[in-house]
Design an enzyme around this catalytic site. Structure first.
Site, mmCIF file in Angstrom:
data_model
loop_
_atom_site.group_PDB
_atom_site.id
_atom_site.type_symbol
_atom_site.label_atom_id
_atom_site.label_comp_id
_atom_site.label_asym_id
_atom_site.label_seq_id
_atom_site.Cartn_x
_atom_site.Cartn_y
_atom_site.Cartn_z
ATOM 1 N N HIS A 1 0.868 -1.180 0.000
ATOM 2 C CA HIS A 1 0.000 0.000 0.000
ATOM 3 C C HIS A 1 0.907 1.233 0.000
ATOM 4 O O HIS A 1 1.925 1.276 0.705
ATOM 5 C CB HIS A 1 -0.915 0.000 1.236
ATOM 6 C CG HIS A 1 -2.178 -0.779 1.012
ATOM 7 N ND1 HIS A 1 -2.924 -1.308 2.038
ATOM 8 C CD2 HIS A 1 -2.834 -1.110 -0.140
ATOM 9 C CE1 HIS A 1 -3.987 -1.935 1.537
ATOM 10 N NE2 HIS A 1 -3.942 -1.830 0.216
ATOM 11 N N ASP B 1 1.089 4.217 1.126
ATOM 12 C CA ASP B 1 1.557 4.968 2.301
ATOM 13 C C ASP B 1 2.728 4.268 3.000
ATOM 14 O O ASP B 1 3.541 4.914 3.654
ATOM 15 C CB ASP B 1 0.411 5.257 3.282
ATOM 16 C CG ASP B 1 -0.450 4.042 3.601
ATOM 17 O OD1 ASP B 1 -0.610 3.175 2.724
ATOM 18 O OD2 ASP B 1 -0.974 3.963 4.734
ATOM 19 N N HIS B 2 2.855 2.959 2.837
ATOM 20 C CA HIS B 2 3.924 2.212 3.519
ATOM 21 C C HIS B 2 5.248 2.187 2.741
ATOM 22 O O HIS B 2 6.271 1.788 3.284
ATOM 23 C CB HIS B 2 3.459 0.774 3.813
ATOM 24 C CG HIS B 2 2.363 0.720 4.823
ATOM 25 N ND1 HIS B 2 2.539 0.280 6.117
ATOM 26 C CD2 HIS B 2 1.063 1.105 4.744
ATOM 27 C CE1 HIS B 2 1.404 0.373 6.785
ATOM 28 N NE2 HIS B 2 0.487 0.864 5.974
#
Ligand SMILES: [Zn+2]
Ligand SMILES: [Zn+2]
Length: 257
Positions: free
Chosen positions: A62, A64-65
């Site tokens: 994902h 954001d990671h």
């Protein structure tokens, strides 16, 4: 062993929290779990030298990671190119799909990633993996249940009798309980409030509290916050199910294990 909560936010831009990232100092090495937005800046603030990085463990892909990863590698490449300090060898670990990600980065950002001026290795690890990335340090990976078919790992760092667990993004599952069992510090995603009926693939506060209690963790560190207005309420809900030490992580927090 020492943990730094470098980035304690999630997908939503947050006034005080960066994208998900935890630094782990263990076995004489320096590691990251996830590399959210601005992870390099957070490392500088925590006085963790970029060139001292030995490994980056990605939980899943994902955005954001992983948003901070290309920028971090680019910073290291430029620094190495002008004769500055550089890592001896950096390994990026992640679930299956890591090779796809590497090729995507290559396509998007260019060939410098092939020869960044230091030894860079990308290594997919299988579920139920067990690695020894530094002397006396064991890192256990297990697949936790997150978002449909997307593979997400939680990680457990073990150095002698010191254990630290980082949940990754997860719903309630046996694998996460196993990873957290007996951990001195358990860094866990903050999840959903009680009564939240959304299908967001995250733990509820009740599940976090029960899981931490079952696992017998020493200190529970909540991270991965989305909405500033919810933070205290989420922590208070977890507290109803977990009697141990509970901390709402901030960016730059330091946790000895
Ligand atoms: Zn997330
Ligand atoms: Zn996620």
């Amino acid at each position: 062993m020492r943990l730094f909560t470098l980035g304690t936010g999630a997908f939503a831009p947050h006034p005080t929290r960066g994208g998900p990232a935890v630094a782990v100092l263990a076995g004489g090495g320096q590691f990251l779990v996830d590399a959210g937005e601005n992870v390099g800046r957070s490392m500088r603030r925590a006085k963790l030298p970029l060139e001292a990085l030995d490994g980056i463990f990605l939980t899943h892909f994902h955005v954001d990671h992983i948003a901070g990863l290309p920028a971090l590698l680019f910073a290291m490449y430029v620094e190495a190119g002008r004769g500055g300090p550089k890592p001896d060898r950096l390994t990026i670990f992640g679930p299956p799909g890591l090779e796809n990600l590497r090729r995507g980065f290559l396509n998007a950002y260019g060939d410098w990633l092939l020869e960044p001026g230091f030894e860079l290795e990308w290594r997919e690890i299988p579920p139920d993996g067990e690695l020894a990335p530094a002397a006396g340090l064991k890192v256990v990976s297990r697949r936790v249940e997150h978002s449909g078919d997307l593979i997400c790992y939680g990680y457990r760092f073990v150095e002698q009798d010191k254990i630290a667990t980082i949940s990754g993004d997860s719903t309630f599952c046996e694998a996460l309980l196993d990873l957290a069992r007996g951990a001195g510090v358990f860094v866990c995603e903050s999840g959903k409030a009680i009564g939240d009926r959304s299908d967001a693939p995250h733990l509820t506060t009740k599940e976090i509290g029960l899981l931490a209690t079952d696992a017998g963790v020493g200190q529970l560190v909540l991270t991965h916050f989305v909405d500033p207005a919810d933070e205290q309420r989420l922590a208070e809900e977890v507290r109803q199910y977990f009697a141990g030490e509970l901390v709402v992580a901030q960016d730059g927090g330091v946790f000895p294990v």
